[in-house]
Write a protein that holds these residues in place. Structure first.
Motif, PDB file in Angstrom:
ATOM      1  N   GLY A 194     -39.480   2.890   6.356  1.00 27.24           N
ATOM      2  CA  GLY A 194     -38.430   2.025   6.889  1.00 27.24           C
ATOM      3  C   GLY A 194     -38.408   1.858   8.392  1.00 27.24           C
ATOM      4  O   GLY A 194     -37.514   1.224   8.937  1.00 27.24           O
ATOM      5  N   GLY A 196     -40.804   0.372  10.101  1.00 29.08           N
ATOM      6  CA  GLY A 196     -41.542  -0.827  10.489  1.00 29.08           C
ATOM      7  C   GLY A 196     -43.044  -0.603  10.571  1.00 29.08           C
ATOM      8  O   GLY A 196     -43.764  -1.352  11.222  1.00 29.08           O
ATOM      9  N   LYS A 197     -43.520   0.406   9.849  1.00 23.59           N
ATOM     10  CA  LYS A 197     -44.955   0.715   9.863  1.00 23.59           C
ATOM     11  C   LYS A 197     -45.779  -0.461   9.324  1.00 23.59           C
ATOM     12  O   LYS A 197     -46.765  -0.866   9.940  1.00 23.59           O
ATOM     13  N   SER A 198     -45.355  -1.014   8.181  1.00 25.97           N
ATOM     14  CA  SER A 198     -46.108  -2.144   7.606  1.00 25.97           C
ATOM     15  C   SER A 198     -46.041  -3.357   8.515  1.00 25.97           C
ATOM     16  O   SER A 198     -47.017  -4.093   8.660  1.00 25.97           O
ATOM     17  N   THR A 199     -44.887  -3.562   9.132  1.00 30.26           N
ATOM     18  CA  THR A 199     -44.728  -4.682  10.068  1.00 30.26           C
ATOM     19  C   THR A 199     -45.718  -4.537  11.218  1.00 30.26           C
ATOM     20  O   THR A 199     -46.383  -5.497  11.603  1.00 30.26           O
ATOM     21  N   ASN A 239     -40.607   0.888  17.597  1.00 27.43           N
ATOM     22  CA  ASN A 239     -40.159  -0.330  16.919  1.00 27.43           C
ATOM     23  C   ASN A 239     -38.638  -0.332  16.844  1.00 27.43           C
ATOM     24  O   ASN A 239     -38.009   0.720  16.815  1.00 27.43           O
ATOM     25  N   PRO A 287     -38.860  -5.186  20.166  1.00 27.93           N
ATOM     26  CA  PRO A 287     -37.396  -5.191  20.087  1.00 27.93           C
ATOM     27  C   PRO A 287     -36.929  -5.428  18.660  1.00 27.93           C
ATOM     28  O   PRO A 287     -37.667  -5.979  17.839  1.00 27.93           O
ATOM     29  N   ASP A 314     -35.298  -7.583  16.251  1.00 31.21           N
ATOM     30  CA  ASP A 314     -35.121  -9.027  16.359  1.00 31.21           C
ATOM     31  C   ASP A 314     -35.169  -9.616  14.944  1.00 31.21           C
ATOM     32  O   ASP A 314     -36.081  -9.314  14.172  1.00 31.21           O
TER      33      ASP A 314
HETATM   34  P1  ADP Z   1     -42.083   0.610   6.704  1.00 30.60           P
HETATM   35  O1  ADP Z   1     -43.457   0.090   6.449  1.00 30.60           O
HETATM   36  O2  ADP Z   1     -42.053   1.636   7.794  1.00 30.60           O
HETATM   37  O3  ADP Z   1     -41.393   1.074   5.477  1.00 30.60           O
HETATM   38  P2  ADP Z   1     -41.348  -2.170   7.140  1.00 30.60           P
HETATM   39  O4  ADP Z   1     -42.416  -2.680   8.045  1.00 30.60           O
HETATM   40  O5  ADP Z   1     -41.458  -2.524   5.701  1.00 30.60           O
HETATM   41  O6  ADP Z   1     -41.197  -0.595   7.295  1.00 30.60           O
HETATM   42  O7  ADP Z   1     -39.964  -2.631   7.765  1.00 30.60           O
HETATM   43  C1  ADP Z   1     -38.715  -2.323   7.121  1.00 30.60           C
HETATM   44  C2  ADP Z   1     -37.767  -3.500   7.296  1.00 30.60           C
HETATM   45  O8  ADP Z   1     -37.410  -3.653   8.668  1.00 30.60           O
HETATM   46  C3  ADP Z   1     -38.377  -4.839   6.891  1.00 30.60           C
HETATM   47  O9  ADP Z   1     -37.377  -5.635   6.291  1.00 30.60           O
HETATM   48  C4  ADP Z   1     -38.828  -5.449   8.205  1.00 30.60           C
HETATM   49  O10 ADP Z   1     -38.870  -6.867   8.167  1.00 30.60           O
HETATM   50  C5  ADP Z   1     -37.742  -4.960   9.138  1.00 30.60           C
HETATM   51  N1  ADP Z   1     -38.211  -4.818  10.535  1.00 30.60           N
HETATM   52  C6  ADP Z   1     -39.298  -4.149  10.973  1.00 30.60           C
HETATM   53  N2  ADP Z   1     -39.415  -4.217  12.306  1.00 30.60           N
HETATM   54  C7  ADP Z   1     -38.358  -4.943  12.758  1.00 30.60           C
HETATM   55  C8  ADP Z   1     -37.920  -5.388  14.062  1.00 30.60           C
HETATM   56  N3  ADP Z   1     -38.564  -5.063  15.181  1.00 30.60           N
HETATM   57  N4  ADP Z   1     -36.783  -6.149  14.111  1.00 30.60           N
HETATM   58  C9  ADP Z   1     -36.115  -6.479  12.979  1.00 30.60           C
HETATM   59  N5  ADP Z   1     -36.475  -6.098  11.743  1.00 30.60           N
HETATM   60  C10 ADP Z   1     -37.587  -5.342  11.618  1.00 30.60           C
END
Ligand code: ADP
Length: 354
Positions: free
Chosen positions: A106, A108-111, A272, A299, A301
């Motif tokens: 949660g 934002g690793k995948s992001t 993140n 940020p 966002d």
């Molecule tokens: P993880 O891979 O760590 O579990 P995700 O990449 O799936 O995390 O991100 C979790 C949630 O947070 C997703 O809905 C994603 O779109 C959102 N998110 C990630 N980074 C940001 C950011 N910088 N600003 C707003 N939302 C974000």
């Protein structure tokens, strides 16, 4: 003054971002002199070398001051991605495999993994994205790719049949995910040996072709996958993602120590979701304490979540995207860190397959 004399002078320049001499970095490929004109061919080690103008200026100044008879200096840039042939041991033609991990889910690793892959591709590199987050494969959704990968059949010169999986294409990015194999709402319990097997298949049986970078979205926290990867590949390194809060930071420290244990070099930390809600700067501070590079911050966002939900992570690089600059900075820092880590390491011999 002759071309080789100018070359000698120019090679002494310290690269403004890599902080080593251009000679050491083997970046000056050729210098030709014709009358009062010098043409200098420079090879950049990554598509994410974004400070070209600064480098060009240094080269022109140095060449001019070294040779009073030279009036015009032309600098030509070419790019050849440097890498340690990460996949050579298992026949993968991938220069740099980069793992993206976190201590917990949660953050934002995948992001970050998807942004890194799309960013490198956006800059012109050949890139693959492997979603190894078997517990929550979100890459297909974020990258907007759906469907079943095709299975290709080859016959080797010895008459042996070989099957290879074709990754799906997201605007030129090659994507592979466990999400293509299972239903979105299907819960799967993965045990160590199964994880090992599926990862091996993803790496060895996928038709990745030649890549400059393969980005791997790791499952959060676990050591099993990292161990498997470190046994199979010579990873260029790992990026650790965390949010600025203290709790998330503690998890990130665990992630770093896990990568250290399995001997995957840590390229650095990304913050993140920086901003008013979670705070800002916590990760940079912790990175300094841990003596690992700080790679940048994204940020919090709404556009990041909205694009991710809509399968449009790649469009975070559009000119009007509010996070474009932050993401490009991270891509640049990661790629430069990979080059810095390569210093003087011998390349691995490439094993031939097929
Ligand atoms: P993880 O891979 O760590 O579990 P995700 O990449 O799936 O995390 O991100 C979790 C949630 O947070 C997703 O809905 C994603 O779109 C959102 N998110 C990630 N980074 C940001 C950011 N910088 N600003 C707003 N939302 C974000």
């Amino acid at each position: 003054m002759s071309g080789s004399e100018i070359q000698k002078q120019v090679q002494q320049i310290i690269d403004p971002v890599l902080e080593r001499s251009l000679g050491d970095l083997k970046m000056i490929k050729q210098v030709q002199v014709e009358g009062n004109r010098a043409t200098i061919d420079v090879e950049l080690p990554t598509h994410a070398y974004l400070q070209r103008d600064a480098l060009e200026k240094l080269i022109v100044e140095q060449a001019r001051s070294a040779a009073s008879d030279i009036e015009n200096v032309e600098v030509n840039f070419a790019i050849e991605t440097r890498g340690k042939k990460s996949g050579a041991k298992i026949g993968l033609r991938v220069k740099n495999v980069i793992a993206v991990g976190s201590g917990k889910g949660g953050v934002g690793k995948s992001t970050v993994a998807a942004s890194l892959a799309f960013g490198l591709k956006h800059l012109g590199a050949k890139v693959g994205l492997l979603d190894a987050d078997v517990y929550g494969p979100s890459i297909p959704h974020m990258a907007g790719v759906k469907g079943q990968p095709a299975v290709l059949e080859y016959t080797t010169s010895e008459g042996q049949q070989i099957h290879r999986i074709e990754p799906l294409d997201a605007d030129g990015l090659k994507v592979m995910s466990i999400g293509f194999m299972i239903e979105e709402d299907q819960a799967v319990i993965w045990r160590g040996p199964m994880l090992h097997k599926i990862l091996t298949q993803f790496l060895q049986q996928t038709e990745w072709g030649e890549l400059d970078y393969l980005i791997i979205d790791m499952p959060p926290g676990t050591g099993d996958v990292s161990l498997t990867l470190s046994q199979m590949l010579g990873l260029a390194g790992a990026v650790v993602v965390c949010t600025p809060q203290q709790v998330a930071l503690l998890d990130a420290v665990k992630a770093i120590s896990m990568f250290n244990q399995v001997k995957i070099p840590v390229l650095g930390m990304v913050e993140n979701m920086s901003g008013e809600i979670f705070g800002q700067g916590g990760v940079a501070k912790r990175a300094a304490e841990l003596k690992v590079p700080f790679l940048g911050e994204i940020p919090i966002d709404a556009s990041v979540r909205i694009k991710g939900d809509a399968g449009g992570i790649g469009s975070l690089y559009a000119d009007d995207s509010p996070v474009r600059e932050s993401l490009l900075k991270i891509v640049e820092n990661v790629a430069l860190e990979v080059v810095r880590n390569l210093q003087d390491e011998p390349e691995m011999p490439q094993l031939e397959i097929l």
